[in-house]
Design a protein around this motif. Sequence first.
Motif, PDB file in Angstrom:
ATOM      1  N   UNK A  54      39.318  -3.181  -7.159  1.00  0.00           N
ATOM      2  CA  UNK A  54      38.541  -2.922  -5.945  1.00  0.00           C
ATOM      3  C   UNK A  54      37.345  -3.868  -5.871  1.00  0.00           C
ATOM      4  N   UNK A  55      36.820  -4.238  -7.021  1.00  0.00           N
ATOM      5  CA  UNK A  55      35.680  -5.139  -7.047  1.00  0.00           C
ATOM      6  C   UNK A  55      36.047  -6.609  -6.943  1.00  0.00           C
ATOM      7  N   UNK A  56      37.364  -6.912  -6.938  1.00  0.00           N
ATOM      8  CA  UNK A  56      37.792  -8.287  -6.722  1.00  0.00           C
ATOM      9  C   UNK A  56      38.229  -9.042  -7.966  1.00  0.00           C
ATOM     10  N   UNK A  57      38.229  -8.388  -9.106  1.00  0.00           N
ATOM     11  CA  UNK A  57      38.710  -9.053 -10.319  1.00  0.00           C
ATOM     12  C   UNK A  57      40.232  -9.132 -10.268  1.00  0.00           C
ATOM     13  N   UNK A  58      40.768 -10.308 -10.531  1.00  0.00           N
ATOM     14  CA  UNK A  58      42.208 -10.499 -10.402  1.00  0.00           C
ATOM     15  C   UNK A  58      42.801 -11.117 -11.661  1.00  0.00           C
ATOM     16  N   UNK A  59      44.073 -10.915 -11.825  1.00  0.00           N
ATOM     17  CA  UNK A  59      44.814 -11.624 -12.866  1.00  0.00           C
ATOM     18  C   UNK A  59      46.248 -11.829 -12.414  1.00  0.00           C
ATOM     19  N   UNK A  60      46.910 -12.785 -13.065  1.00  0.00           N
ATOM     20  CA  UNK A  60      48.202 -13.268 -12.631  1.00  0.00           C
ATOM     21  C   UNK A  60      49.164 -13.422 -13.818  1.00  0.00           C
ATOM     22  N   UNK A  61      50.438 -13.318 -13.506  1.00  0.00           N
ATOM     23  CA  UNK A  61      51.426 -13.686 -14.507  1.00  0.00           C
ATOM     24  C   UNK A  61      51.364 -15.203 -14.673  1.00  0.00           C
ATOM     25  N   UNK A  62      51.609 -15.681 -15.880  1.00  0.00           N
ATOM     26  CA  UNK A  62      51.427 -17.114 -16.160  1.00  0.00           C
ATOM     27  C   UNK A  62      52.230 -18.010 -15.224  1.00  0.00           C
ATOM     28  N   UNK A  63      53.404 -17.586 -14.827  1.00  0.00           N
ATOM     29  CA  UNK A  63      54.291 -18.446 -14.050  1.00  0.00           C
ATOM     30  C   UNK A  63      53.768 -18.747 -12.644  1.00  0.00           C
ATOM     31  N   UNK A  64      52.786 -18.003 -12.168  1.00  0.00           N
ATOM     32  CA  UNK A  64      52.273 -18.244 -10.813  1.00  0.00           C
ATOM     33  C   UNK A  64      50.825 -18.721 -10.802  1.00  0.00           C
ATOM     34  N   UNK A  65      50.202 -18.785 -11.962  1.00  0.00           N
ATOM     35  CA  UNK A  65      48.807 -19.224 -12.022  1.00  0.00           C
ATOM     36  C   UNK A  65      48.658 -20.617 -11.436  1.00  0.00           C
ATOM     37  N   UNK A  66      47.655 -20.770 -10.590  1.00  0.00           N
ATOM     38  CA  UNK A  66      47.414 -22.047  -9.941  1.00  0.00           C
ATOM     39  C   UNK A  66      48.197 -22.241  -8.658  1.00  0.00           C
ATOM     40  N   UNK A  67      49.152 -21.375  -8.390  1.00  0.00           N
ATOM     41  CA  UNK A  67      49.962 -21.490  -7.171  1.00  0.00           C
ATOM     42  C   UNK A  67      49.764 -20.308  -6.235  1.00  0.00           C
ATOM     43  N   UNK A  68      49.574 -19.134  -6.778  1.00  0.00           N
ATOM     44  CA  UNK A  68      49.420 -17.912  -5.975  1.00  0.00           C
ATOM     45  C   UNK A  68      47.968 -17.440  -6.038  1.00  0.00           C
ATOM     46  N   UNK A  69      47.526 -16.846  -4.939  1.00  0.00           N
ATOM     47  CA  UNK A  69      46.188 -16.267  -4.888  1.00  0.00           C
ATOM     48  C   UNK A  69      46.272 -14.876  -4.270  1.00  0.00           C
ATOM     49  N   UNK A  70      45.743 -13.904  -4.969  1.00  0.00           N
ATOM     50  CA  UNK A  70      45.676 -12.547  -4.451  1.00  0.00           C
ATOM     51  C   UNK A  70      44.272 -12.281  -3.929  1.00  0.00           C
ATOM     52  N   UNK A  71      44.193 -11.564  -2.814  1.00  0.00           N
ATOM     53  CA  UNK A  71      42.899 -11.200  -2.254  1.00  0.00           C
ATOM     54  C   UNK A  71      43.051  -9.854  -1.540  1.00  0.00           C
ATOM     55  N   UNK A  72      41.928  -9.274  -1.173  1.00  0.00           N
ATOM     56  CA  UNK A  72      41.995  -7.982  -0.490  1.00  0.00           C
ATOM     57  C   UNK A  72      40.809  -7.807   0.435  1.00  0.00           C
TER      58      UNK A  72
END
Length: 120
Positions: free
Chosen positions: A53-71
Amino acid sequence: QVQLVESGGGLVQAGGSLRLSCAASGSTFRINDMGWYRQAPGKQRELVARISRGGTSDYVDSVKGRFTISRENAKNTVYLEMNSLKPEDTAVYYCNAKAVVGGLGQSTYWGQGTQVTVSS
């Protein structure tokens, strides 16, 4: 109850981009973590990205640098911007939300899924 509705999937060529959206609706709820999972044919569902909810995000390694999550908390909406798509990104993408409804304990909710197909 919380309903999650996804949109934005489709067919794209390798190297292209897509943006997924997921809007939550219901009554008297507070959404905590939101995320995107995907499931390819014959494979287990895997976490792609999640955001607090505060905006901290993490990604699976295979998409890092290509995908961006936001809300957008005010809209109860989460997005997944997918760039430099690869054929191996092809899957059904599911929105996930952990929410507290009516002041009760936290529960997990899922969207219906949206197909993303990346052609080579």
